[in-house]
Write an enzyme that holds these catalytic residues in place. Structure first.
Site, PDB file in Angstrom:
ATOM      1  N   HIS A  10       0.935  -1.363  -0.131  1.00 54.33           N
ATOM      2  CA  HIS A  10      -0.110   0.044   0.101  1.00 54.33           C
ATOM      3  C   HIS A  10       1.108   1.304  -0.001  1.00 54.33           C
ATOM      4  O   HIS A  10       1.831   1.614   0.827  1.00 54.33           O
ATOM      5  CB  HIS A  10      -0.727  -0.072   1.380  1.00 54.33           C
ATOM      6  CG  HIS A  10      -1.783  -1.194   1.346  1.00 54.33           C
ATOM      7  ND1 HIS A  10      -3.142  -1.025   0.967  1.00 54.33           N
ATOM      8  CD2 HIS A  10      -1.521  -2.360   1.802  1.00 54.33           C
ATOM      9  CE1 HIS A  10      -3.561  -2.436   1.097  1.00 54.33           C
ATOM     10  NE2 HIS A  10      -2.694  -3.361   1.410  1.00 54.33           N
ATOM     11  N   GLU A 191      -7.765 -12.611   5.119  1.00 54.50           N
ATOM     12  CA  GLU A 191      -6.621 -12.075   6.197  1.00 54.50           C
ATOM     13  C   GLU A 191      -7.182 -12.217   7.422  1.00 54.50           C
ATOM     14  O   GLU A 191      -6.962 -13.072   8.242  1.00 54.50           O
ATOM     15  CB  GLU A 191      -6.253 -10.399   5.776  1.00 54.50           C
ATOM     16  CG  GLU A 191      -5.160  -9.831   6.470  1.00 54.50           C
ATOM     17  CD  GLU A 191      -5.079  -8.474   6.263  1.00 54.50           C
ATOM     18  OE1 GLU A 191      -5.844  -7.930   5.838  1.00 54.50           O
ATOM     19  OE2 GLU A 191      -4.053  -7.761   6.674  1.00 54.50           O
ATOM     20  N   ASP A 269       3.436  -5.602   2.251  1.00 54.08           N
ATOM     21  CA  ASP A 269       1.996  -4.905   2.634  1.00 54.08           C
ATOM     22  C   ASP A 269       2.085  -3.244   2.959  1.00 54.08           C
ATOM     23  O   ASP A 269       1.816  -2.738   2.208  1.00 54.08           O
ATOM     24  CB  ASP A 269       1.474  -5.855   3.910  1.00 54.08           C
ATOM     25  CG  ASP A 269       0.078  -5.796   3.765  1.00 54.08           C
ATOM     26  OD1 ASP A 269      -0.610  -4.985   2.731  1.00 54.08           O
ATOM     27  OD2 ASP A 269      -0.512  -6.409   4.686  1.00 54.08           O
ATOM     28  N   ASP A 270       2.786  -3.011   4.322  1.00 52.32           N
ATOM     29  CA  ASP A 270       2.908  -1.779   4.760  1.00 52.32           C
ATOM     30  C   ASP A 270       4.396  -1.820   5.499  1.00 52.32           C
ATOM     31  O   ASP A 270       4.354  -1.890   6.802  1.00 52.32           O
ATOM     32  CB  ASP A 270       1.751  -1.429   5.785  1.00 52.32           C
ATOM     33  CG  ASP A 270       0.473  -1.678   5.007  1.00 52.32           C
ATOM     34  OD1 ASP A 270       0.013  -0.752   4.245  1.00 52.32           O
ATOM     35  OD2 ASP A 270      -0.430  -2.683   5.137  1.00 52.32           O
TER      36      ASP A 270
HETATM   37  N1  ADE Z   1      -4.585  -1.146   4.285  1.00 58.50           N
HETATM   38  C1  ADE Z   1      -3.326  -1.126   4.374  1.00 58.50           C
HETATM   39  N2  ADE Z   1      -2.992  -2.239   4.856  1.00 58.50           N
HETATM   40  C2  ADE Z   1      -3.822  -3.213   4.869  1.00 58.50           C
HETATM   41  C3  ADE Z   1      -4.040  -4.535   5.299  1.00 58.50           C
HETATM   42  N3  ADE Z   1      -2.995  -5.290   5.518  1.00 58.50           N
HETATM   43  N4  ADE Z   1      -5.322  -5.284   5.183  1.00 58.50           N
HETATM   44  C4  ADE Z   1      -6.218  -4.339   4.705  1.00 58.50           C
HETATM   45  N5  ADE Z   1      -6.294  -3.081   4.438  1.00 58.50           N
HETATM   46  C5  ADE Z   1      -5.142  -2.449   4.476  1.00 58.50           C
HETATM   47 ZN    ZN Z   2      -2.508  -5.290   2.106  1.00 60.68          ZN
END
Ligand code: ADE
Ligand code: ZN
Length: 321
Positions: A10, A191, A269-270
Site C-alpha cells: 500500500h 486475512e 504490505d505496509d
Molecule cells: N490497508 C493497508 N494495509 C492493509 C491490510 N494489511 N489489510 C487491509 N487493508 C489494508
Molecule cells: Zn494489504
C-alpha cells in the site's frame, strides 16, 4: 542476490515515520501526536488500530510532489534489495481526505515511478484501490474514476480495509465497472476473514488474485479450488505476524499452500508499520523453510507471471531472472 518482485504493497503505507514527519513539516500538516510511539516508530496495537494509524500517517501526503517523494523513496529502498518490479496500491480515498484529486495523486505517483526507473532501473505499476469499510458507494465512485481516466500505469483495481465490514456482493457493481473497462482485479480476503470470506469474494467479484488469502489453509477444498483456478495469493508473512495472525515465519502457511499447488508470492504490505521490507520477507521466509535460491526465484517468477502489467514488460522482467 535473487531478483524480487512485489505485488502487494500500500503506497501510503510505505512512507517511513521520518518521511511522514518531513512531509508534514514541509507542507504545514498537523500530525496527530498519537501516530508515533516514544521511539519514533508508528504506534498501533491491533489490526483495527493499525488501520487508524495508517489513516493518520497518510494525512501528511498532501501534494503531487509528496506522492512523487513517497513513491520514489520506496522504489529506491526496493531497488537496493534487488527488487525489479513493484505493483503498488494507491488509495484515491486517502488522497481525497488529504485534499488531492484522483488525477493529481496519479500524476505524483507516475513522476516517482519515472524518476525511480531513471535512477535505479526499477519498474512499478499502480493498482487503484477502494476501502472496504467506507462502503459500496465510495467504492463505486473510485471505480468510475478508474474507468473514466485510463492511465498507462494503472493496471488493475483492488480493495483493502476492514474485511469484516459489508459483504463482497455489495462491491460487485464497483468491481464490474473496472472489469468491463478491461482491468484485472484483486481483493483483500482471508486475512482477518476466514475461508467463507474468500469463497464470497470468488463468488461475487471478478478477481484473479487475492490479497493475502492465507486463511484458505483452514479449508482443504478451498485450497484445491484456488490451485485449480490458478488464483495467485499475494502473501505477506511479516504483515500477518505483526498483526497477530501467526506467531512466526515457521508457522505461516505459505510453504503448505505452495506444496498444495497454490501460486504464492511474497510482499511486504505496509513495510515500516510491520518493520519489514521485500528483502526481509524473502530472507525470513526462505530461512524458516530452508528454501534455496531456485525456490525464491520461482516466487519472483510467480509474481511476474501474475502481475497486471502488459506482456511486453513481463517478458523484459522475466529476462532479468
Ligand atoms: N490497508 C493497508 N494495509 C492493509 C491490510 N494489511 N489489510 C487491509 N487493508 C489494508
Ligand atoms: Zn494489504
Amino acid at each position: 542476490m535473487v531478483k524480487k518482485a512485489e505485488l502487494h504493497v500500500h503506497l501510503e503505507g510505505t512512507a517511513t515515520p521520518a518521511l511522514v514527519r518531513e512531509l508534514a513539516g514541509r507542507n504545514g500538516a498537523e500530525l496527530d501526536p498519537t501516530t508515533f510511539a516514544s521511539d519514533g516508530e508508528f504506534r498501533w496495537d491491533d489490526f483495527w488500530d493499525f488501520l487508524k494509524c495508517y489513516d493518520k500517517a497518510a494525512a501528511a501526503i498532501k501534494s503531487i510532489d509528496d506522492y512523487r517523494a513517497v513513491t520514489y523513496d520506496y522504489l529506491r529502498r526496493c531497488a537496493e534489495e534487488d527488487v525489479i518490479y513493484v505493483e503498488t496500491f494507491s488509495s484515491p480515498d486517502h488522497a481525497a481526505a488529504a485534499g488531492m484529486s484522483y488525477v493529481d495523486h496519479l500524476e505524483g505517483i507516475s513522476a516517482g515511478i519515472d524518476d525511480a526507473r531513471r535512477d535505479f532501473g526499477i519498474e512499478c505499476r499502480i493498482i487503484v484501490t477502494c476501502v472496504r469499510h467506507l462502503g459500496a458507494s465510495s467504492a463505486t465512485q473510485v471505480a468510475r474514476q478508474v474507468a473514466q481516466n485510463p492511465h498507462p500505469y494503472v493496471v488493475g483495481f483492488g480493495m483493502g480495509g476492514d474485511e469484516a465490514m459489508h459483504h463482497p456482493a455489495d462491491f460487485a457493481p464497483a468491481f464490474n465497472i473496472v472489469h468491463e473497462a478491461g482491468l484485472p482485479t484483486t481483493n483483500h480476503a482471508g486475512e482477518f476473514g476466514g475461508p467463507d470470506s474468500i469463497r464470497a469474494t470468488l463468488e461475487h467479484l471478478p478477481v484473479v488474485r487475492l490479497g493475502h488469502g492465507v486463511r484458505a489453509i483452514e479449508d482443504d477444498q478451498l485450497v484445491e479450488e484456488l490451485a485449480e483456478k490458478a488464483i495467485t495469493l499475494e502473501l505477506c508473512p511479516g504483515s500477518n505476524i505483526a498483526t497477530g495472525l501467526y506467531e512466526n515465519y515457521k508457522s505461516h502457511p505459505i510453504n503448505r499452500l505452495m506444496e498444495k499447488g497454490c501460486r504464492v508470492t511474497i510482499s511486504s504490505d505496509d513495510p515500516p508499520f510491520f518493520a519489514t521490507s521485500v528483502g526481509r520477507e524473502y530472507e525470513q521466509t526462505a530461512k524458516a523453510f530452508g528454501w534455496n535460491e531456485a525456490t525464491m526465484q520461482q516466487i519472483t517468477q510467480n509474481a511476474i507471471e501474475a502481475a497486471f502489467c502488459d506482456e511486453g514488460l513481463k517478458e523484459q522482467l522475466l529476462a532479468q531472472l
